[in-house]
Design a protein around this motif. Structure first.
Motif, short mmCIF file in Angstrom:
data_model
loop_
_atom_site.label_atom_id
_atom_site.label_comp_id
_atom_site.label_asym_id
_atom_site.label_seq_id
_atom_site.Cartn_x
_atom_site.Cartn_y
_atom_site.Cartn_z
N GLY A 104 0.82 -1.21 0.00
CA GLY A 104 0.00 0.00 0.00
C GLY A 104 0.85 1.26 0.00
O GLY A 104 0.57 2.22 -0.73
N VAL A 105 1.91 1.26 0.80
CA VAL A 105 2.81 2.42 0.84
C VAL A 105 3.52 2.57 -0.51
O VAL A 105 3.59 3.67 -1.06
CB VAL A 105 3.84 2.28 1.99
N LEU A 106 4.03 1.48 -1.05
CA LEU A 106 4.69 1.52 -2.35
C LEU A 106 3.74 2.06 -3.42
O LEU A 106 4.12 2.93 -4.22
CB LEU A 106 5.19 0.12 -2.73
N THR A 107 2.53 1.57 -3.44
CA THR A 107 1.55 2.03 -4.42
C THR A 107 1.28 3.52 -4.25
O THR A 107 1.17 4.26 -5.24
CB THR A 107 0.25 1.21 -4.29
N SER A 108 1.24 3.99 -3.02
CA SER A 108 1.04 5.42 -2.76
C SER A 108 2.23 6.24 -3.24
O SER A 108 2.06 7.33 -3.79
CB SER A 108 0.81 5.65 -1.26
N ILE A 109 3.43 5.73 -3.03
CA ILE A 109 4.63 6.42 -3.51
C ILE A 109 4.58 6.57 -5.03
O ILE A 109 4.83 7.65 -5.57
CB ILE A 109 5.91 5.68 -3.07
N VAL A 110 4.23 5.49 -5.71
CA VAL A 110 4.16 5.51 -7.17
C VAL A 110 3.08 6.49 -7.63
O VAL A 110 3.30 7.29 -8.55
CB VAL A 110 3.91 4.10 -7.74
N ALA A 111 1.92 6.44 -7.00
CA ALA A 111 0.83 7.34 -7.38
C ALA A 111 1.24 8.80 -7.21
O ALA A 111 0.99 9.63 -8.09
CB ALA A 111 -0.42 7.02 -6.56
N MET A 112 1.86 9.10 -6.09
CA MET A 112 2.23 10.49 -5.81
C MET A 112 3.32 10.99 -6.75
O MET A 112 3.26 12.13 -7.23
CB MET A 112 2.66 10.65 -4.36
N ILE A 113 4.32 10.17 -7.05
CA ILE A 113 5.37 10.66 -7.94
C ILE A 113 4.82 10.86 -9.34
O ILE A 113 5.19 11.79 -10.06
CB ILE A 113 6.64 9.78 -7.93
N ASN A 114 3.88 10.01 -9.75
CA ASN A 114 3.28 10.21 -11.07
C ASN A 114 2.48 11.51 -11.11
O ASN A 114 2.51 12.23 -12.10
CB ASN A 114 2.42 9.00 -11.45
N LEU A 115 1.80 11.85 -10.03
CA LEU A 115 1.08 13.11 -9.96
C LEU A 115 2.06 14.29 -10.03
O LEU A 115 1.88 15.23 -10.81
CB LEU A 115 0.24 13.17 -8.69
N TRP A 116 3.11 14.23 -9.20
CA TRP A 116 4.12 15.30 -9.22
C TRP A 116 4.76 15.43 -10.60
O TRP A 116 4.98 16.54 -11.09
CB TRP A 116 5.21 15.04 -8.19
N ASN A 117 5.09 14.28 -11.23
CA ASN A 117 5.71 14.32 -12.57
C ASN A 117 4.81 15.04 -13.56
O ASN A 117 5.28 15.88 -14.33
CB ASN A 117 5.97 12.92 -13.09
N ARG A 118 3.54 14.74 -13.52
CA ARG A 118 2.63 15.35 -14.48
C ARG A 118 2.50 16.85 -14.25
O ARG A 118 2.43 17.63 -15.20
CB ARG A 118 1.29 14.65 -14.44
#
Length: 124
Positions: A104-118
């Motif tokens: 869950g934490v890993l998935t959240s990290i991935v989701a957040m970095i994708n948001l920041w990247n965009r």
């Protein structure tokens, strides 16, 4: 968004893997700002230049542990959404190395970095 990052940080997910995940997603998304920032953070926290240099080819080298490779595969699958990707197999691979909470934490990290990247890419 900063508060979400703080909350993610309270779960004890290992910092170097956190950096690798953020950097790999940023590479895929071609976010120059985030690549620079996450490379610097990883180096500051002790990641080696050799592993950072080879992150882009993580599947072809033996610099990364099976745990790290499972996390990087998950990162790529959630960054490049492909309807043909076998997410079930990737989740099974994750479960061999991570607890449900860590996933869950890993998935959240991935989701957040994708948001920041965009957000950052929209400013290029």
């Amino acid at each position: 968004m900063t508060d979400v990052h703080r909350a993610i940080g309270t779960h004890g997910f290992e910092r170097l893997l956190h950096h690798l995940v953020q950097l790999r997603a940023s590479q895929i998304n071609r976010c120059a700002y985030c690549i620079k920032m996450h490379t610097q953070e990883a180096r500051r926290d002790g990641e080696t230049p050799e592993r950072l240099d080879r992150l882009i080819v993580w599947e072809q080298v033996d610099d990364f542990s099976e745990r790290e490779k499972a996390a990087l595969a998950w990162t790529e699958a959630l960054t490049v959404l492909d309807g043909k990707a076998d997410l079930g197999a990737l989740r099974a691979r994750l479960r061999a190395h991570f607890t449900d909470q860590e996933i869950g934490v890993l998935t959240s990290i991935v989701a957040m970095i994708n948001l920041w990247n965009r957000i950052q890419v929209s400013r290029h």
